[in-house]
Motif scaffolding. Structure first.
Motif, PDB file in Angstrom:
ATOM      1  N   LYS A   1      30.655 -22.165  23.808  1.00  0.00           N
ATOM      2  CA  LYS A   1      29.212 -22.559  24.399  1.00  0.00           C
ATOM      3  C   LYS A   1      28.553 -21.274  24.766  1.00  0.00           C
ATOM      4  O   LYS A   1      29.147 -20.147  25.298  1.00  0.00           O
ATOM      5  CB  LYS A   1      29.166 -23.406  25.631  1.00  0.00           C
ATOM      6  CG  LYS A   1      29.919 -24.932  25.276  1.00  0.00           C
ATOM      7  CD  LYS A   1      29.091 -25.791  24.388  1.00  0.00           C
ATOM      8  CE  LYS A   1      29.374 -26.921  24.350  1.00  0.00           C
ATOM      9  NZ  LYS A   1      30.801 -27.131  23.446  1.00  0.00           N
ATOM     10  N   LYS A   2      27.206 -21.251  24.952  1.00  0.00           N
ATOM     11  CA  LYS A   2      26.573 -19.996  25.268  1.00  0.00           C
ATOM     12  C   LYS A   2      26.837 -19.709  26.649  1.00  0.00           C
ATOM     13  O   LYS A   2      26.784 -20.561  27.589  1.00  0.00           O
ATOM     14  CB  LYS A   2      24.939 -20.189  25.011  1.00  0.00           C
ATOM     15  CG  LYS A   2      24.094 -19.182  25.836  1.00  0.00           C
ATOM     16  CD  LYS A   2      22.831 -19.405  25.306  1.00  0.00           C
ATOM     17  CE  LYS A   2      21.717 -18.464  25.796  1.00  0.00           C
ATOM     18  NZ  LYS A   2      20.380 -18.683  25.735  1.00  0.00           N
ATOM     19  N   GLY A   3      27.077 -18.370  26.937  1.00  0.00           N
ATOM     20  CA  GLY A   3      27.406 -17.973  28.482  1.00  0.00           C
ATOM     21  C   GLY A   3      28.918 -17.790  28.816  1.00  0.00           C
ATOM     22  O   GLY A   3      29.157 -17.383  30.027  1.00  0.00           O
ATOM     23  N   GLN A   4      29.655 -18.362  28.121  1.00  0.00           N
ATOM     24  CA  GLN A   4      31.086 -18.264  28.103  1.00  0.00           C
ATOM     25  C   GLN A   4      31.862 -17.068  28.317  1.00  0.00           C
ATOM     26  O   GLN A   4      31.208 -16.119  27.356  1.00  0.00           O
ATOM     27  CB  GLN A   4      31.946 -19.317  27.264  1.00  0.00           C
ATOM     28  CG  GLN A   4      31.679 -20.565  27.426  1.00  0.00           C
ATOM     29  CD  GLN A   4      32.296 -21.784  26.430  1.00  0.00           C
ATOM     30  OE1 GLN A   4      32.655 -21.001  25.274  1.00  0.00           O
ATOM     31  NE2 GLN A   4      32.633 -22.616  26.646  1.00  0.00           N
TER      32      GLN A   4
ATOM     33  N   ASP B   1      45.535  -2.083  22.880  1.00  0.00           N
ATOM     34  CA  ASP B   1      45.664  -1.823  24.249  1.00  0.00           C
ATOM     35  C   ASP B   1      44.163  -1.668  24.830  1.00  0.00           C
ATOM     36  O   ASP B   1      44.171  -1.684  26.038  1.00  0.00           O
ATOM     37  CB  ASP B   1      46.571  -0.553  24.779  1.00  0.00           C
ATOM     38  CG  ASP B   1      46.102   0.569  24.013  1.00  0.00           C
ATOM     39  OD1 ASP B   1      45.316   0.435  23.110  1.00  0.00           O
ATOM     40  OD2 ASP B   1      46.191   1.666  24.645  1.00  0.00           O
ATOM     41  N   THR B   2      43.186  -1.841  24.174  1.00  0.00           N
ATOM     42  CA  THR B   2      42.122  -1.805  24.645  1.00  0.00           C
ATOM     43  C   THR B   2      41.265  -3.128  24.717  1.00  0.00           C
ATOM     44  O   THR B   2      41.327  -3.988  23.637  1.00  0.00           O
ATOM     45  CB  THR B   2      41.117  -0.865  23.728  1.00  0.00           C
ATOM     46  OG1 THR B   2      41.587   0.447  23.948  1.00  0.00           O
ATOM     47  CG2 THR B   2      39.635  -0.991  24.247  1.00  0.00           C
ATOM     48  N   GLU B   3      41.109  -3.603  25.862  1.00  0.00           N
ATOM     49  CA  GLU B   3      40.343  -5.028  25.995  1.00  0.00           C
ATOM     50  C   GLU B   3      39.205  -4.882  26.549  1.00  0.00           C
ATOM     51  O   GLU B   3      38.944  -4.317  27.679  1.00  0.00           O
ATOM     52  CB  GLU B   3      41.460  -5.949  26.840  1.00  0.00           C
ATOM     53  CG  GLU B   3      41.019  -7.366  26.860  1.00  0.00           C
ATOM     54  CD  GLU B   3      42.161  -8.191  27.477  1.00  0.00           C
ATOM     55  OE1 GLU B   3      42.155  -8.269  28.528  1.00  0.00           O
ATOM     56  OE2 GLU B   3      43.011  -8.742  26.895  1.00  0.00           O
ATOM     57  N   LEU B   4      38.115  -5.476  26.023  1.00  0.00           N
ATOM     58  CA  LEU B   4      36.687  -5.419  26.394  1.00  0.00           C
ATOM     59  C   LEU B   4      36.426  -6.851  27.026  1.00  0.00           C
ATOM     60  O   LEU B   4      36.564  -7.753  26.366  1.00  0.00           O
ATOM     61  CB  LEU B   4      35.974  -4.962  25.304  1.00  0.00           C
ATOM     62  CG  LEU B   4      36.190  -3.725  24.732  1.00  0.00           C
ATOM     63  CD1 LEU B   4      35.441  -3.226  23.434  1.00  0.00           C
ATOM     64  CD2 LEU B   4      36.106  -2.339  25.664  1.00  0.00           C
ATOM     65  N   ASN B   5      35.411  -6.654  28.008  1.00  0.00           N
ATOM     66  CA  ASN B   5      34.760  -8.066  28.624  1.00  0.00           C
ATOM     67  C   ASN B   5      33.521  -8.325  27.758  1.00  0.00           C
ATOM     68  O   ASN B   5      32.906  -7.388  27.307  1.00  0.00           O
ATOM     69  CB  ASN B   5      34.261  -7.838  30.055  1.00  0.00           C
ATOM     70  CG  ASN B   5      35.741  -7.897  30.614  1.00  0.00           C
ATOM     71  OD1 ASN B   5      36.828  -8.312  30.588  1.00  0.00           O
ATOM     72  ND2 ASN B   5      35.512  -7.077  32.125  1.00  0.00           N
ATOM     73  N   ALA B   6      33.164  -9.708  27.458  1.00  0.00           N
ATOM     74  CA  ALA B   6      32.099  -9.949  26.590  1.00  0.00           C
ATOM     75  C   ALA B   6      31.697 -11.215  27.257  1.00  0.00           C
ATOM     76  O   ALA B   6      32.395 -11.995  27.855  1.00  0.00           O
ATOM     77  CB  ALA B   6      32.614 -10.233  24.986  1.00  0.00           C
ATOM     78  N   LYS B   7      30.384 -11.700  26.535  1.00  0.00           N
ATOM     79  CA  LYS B   7      29.884 -12.959  26.946  1.00  0.00           C
ATOM     80  C   LYS B   7      29.288 -13.770  25.586  1.00  0.00           C
ATOM     81  O   LYS B   7      28.591 -12.909  24.825  1.00  0.00           O
ATOM     82  CB  LYS B   7      28.699 -12.939  28.077  1.00  0.00           C
ATOM     83  CG  LYS B   7      28.107 -14.209  28.407  1.00  0.00           C
ATOM     84  CD  LYS B   7      27.017 -13.985  29.539  1.00  0.00           C
ATOM     85  CE  LYS B   7      25.791 -12.949  29.207  1.00  0.00           C
ATOM     86  NZ  LYS B   7      24.842 -13.015  30.338  1.00  0.00           N
ATOM     87  N   VAL B   8      29.213 -14.977  25.453  1.00  0.00           N
ATOM     88  CA  VAL B   8      28.788 -15.571  24.228  1.00  0.00           C
ATOM     89  C   VAL B   8      27.342 -15.835  24.394  1.00  0.00           C
ATOM     90  O   VAL B   8      26.577 -16.200  25.412  1.00  0.00           O
ATOM     91  CB  VAL B   8      29.365 -16.934  24.189  1.00  0.00           C
ATOM     92  CG1 VAL B   8      28.882 -17.643  22.988  1.00  0.00           C
ATOM     93  CG2 VAL B   8      30.779 -16.843  23.940  1.00  0.00           C
TER      94      VAL B   8
END
Length: 472
Positions: free
Chosen positions: A299-302, A313-320
């Motif tokens: 869903k949008k915003g998740q 080893d690189t993990e990025l934050n994101a949003k739908v």
């Protein structure tokens, strides 16, 4: 002392060897079977403790990085390159001049268009002025022998004289009858404007103005400017090369609007192309695909995490940002071989300065989250739906079967909303070997074969006995 025949000694020796092998095999089988039974019993009583924490439910997809501000810039007007002002790796700002082509032809077209407009405007001015027409109208004519008497009209000469002598109103006669015939002409001037001629002249002016605008745009198009700010990723030519033009002014594939001197194009994959390609990691996004079952949960915003395949080893934050309701692809084949996927776009909220367009990534979207919740491993509960069952192992070793209510189902754990308390131990579902003793067939490897082999061995011995038939 009687010596046994050679054949009888061989048979006896083979028999003794068979007994030894059978005894050794039986001992090994007993040992392995005992170890397997112990392992099985231990597996059946594996437990886990009810704990408290965060339970996350996620779905995974794959995709590539893309920046909405990447742009490919092309000349609007083609020609011979007279200057290239940037190289790969240069930082540029929006509107900065990147390259130029010869302006000779374009300038000549502007001059011709301007002259045509001047002519059309002069023709319009003339049409609007119209045509002046002069008209002459004859004046008043006096006939001999008559006179005009103010207030009484005209009469004969004698009557006029008589009236003058009598002193009646009207005074003396005007000498009518004594003078000759006379006339005074009247001249008038009018202007006539032809409406159809004016309309035609106005249309010609409009066309000339449009032609001049196009010619000026073509002249402006000989200068290539950066549609967005960023880093030059590629340059497709050098001074002296001939380049083609796009023929229209448009913006790059990214944001920033039209520059009036830049055209752009993109490949089928969405990667920008052009004489100069500019990339910008600011606002980097991920174009991802999810299976049809997982797409229903997105869903949008998740919130989501993005892991680069090249840097695990690189993990990025994101949003739908969005999830499409239309499928993007379907695998070939039928049944379980077919696969339908849906596209989603996610915005990376972590720093993006070191990211590059086109990098592949794995995306994990959080579709459910329960904080400060009781949870147990997924294999501690049985059943489906919100109501499940779990086996509680008490301190004295006894067990109790309970009905528990569950909430968020994570990847390896499940939230428990009722039926269990923190610290309690629950029995985990065991995975036992099919034979019950660690071996698929339930027996020592080769034992059944060994038995058969024993029979075969016996047969072999018998065969040995009879192999030399006729050589008694």
């Amino acid at each position: 002392m009687k010596v046994l025949p050679r054949r009888r000694r061989a048979v006896l020796l083979n028999s003794l060897l068979g007994v030894v092998l059978l005894a050794g095999g039986g001992l090994a089988y007993a040992t392995v079977n005992a170890d397997a039974s112990s392992t099985s019993r231990t597996g059946q009583t594996r437990t886990a403790t009810v704990a408290k924490g965060t339970v996350l439910a996620t779905v995974s997809g794959s995709g590539t990085l893309a920046s909405p501000t990447d742009a490919g810039a092309d000349f609007v007007t083609g020609g011979t390159l007279t200057s290239v002002k940037v190289a790969v790796g240069d930082k540029v700002t929006k509107g900065q001049v990147l390259a130029k082509v010869s302006t000779t032809d374009a300038q000549a077209k502007v001059d011709a268009a301007q002259a045509a407009l001047n002519t059309a405007q002069a023709a319009l001015t003339k049409a609007q002025a119209g045509e002046t027409v002069t008209t002459t109208v004859p004046g008043t004519t006096t006939v001999p022998g008559t006179t005009t008497v103010p207030g009484t009209g005209t009469g004969t000469g004698s009557a006029g004289r008589s009236g003058g002598q009598s002193g009646q109103s009207g005074g003396q006669g005007a000498g009518g009858g004594d003078g000759g015939e006379s006339s005074t002409p009247v001249t008038t001037t009018t202007t006539k404007v032809d409406a159809s001629a004016v309309a035609q002249a106005e249309q010609q002016v409009t066309e000339a103005q449009n032609n001049l605008t196009d010619a000026q745009t073509a002249l402006d198009g000989t200068v290539l400017k950066a549609p967005v700010a960023g880093t030059v990723a590629s340059v497709a030519g050098k001074v002296g090369d001939t380049v083609s033009g796009s023929g229209s002014g448009s913006s790059g594939s990214g944001q920033g609007g039209s520059t009036g001197s830049t055209g752009s194009s993109s490949s089928s994959s969405g990667t920008p192309t052009g004489f100069v390609v500019i990339t910008n990691p600011a606002g980097m996004q991920v174009d991802a695909s999810f299976s049809e079952s997982d797409a229903l949960k997105v869903k949008k915003g998740q919130a989501a995490t993005v892991t680069l395949n090249a840097q695990s080893d690189t993990e990025l934050n994101a949003k739908v940002l969005s999830i499409s309701s239309l499928p993007t692809s379907s695998g070939s084949g039928s049944g379980s071989g077919s696969a339908v996927q849906y596209a989603a776009t996610l915005k990376i909220t972590s720093p993006t300065g070191k990211l590059r367009t086109g990098m592949s990534a794995t995306i994990s979207v959080v579709t459910g989250e329960a904080d400060d919740a009781l949870y147990v491993p997924t294999n501690a509960v049985s059943g489906t739906g919100a109501s499940r069952t779990a086996t509680v192992v008490k301190d004295d070793g006894s067990t109790e079967r309970r009905t528990v209510e569950v909430g968020i189902e994570g990847d390896s754990s499940v939230q428990v909303t009722s039926g269990l308390s923190v610290g309690e131990k629950v029995e985990l579902t065991s995975t036992t070997a099919s034979g019950g003793n660690g071996f698929p067939s339930g027996g020592f490897p080769g034992v059944s074969g060994f038995g058969g082999g024993a029979a075969g061995f016996g047969g072999g011995m018998q065969g040995s006995r009879f192999s030399g038939g006729g050589r008694r």
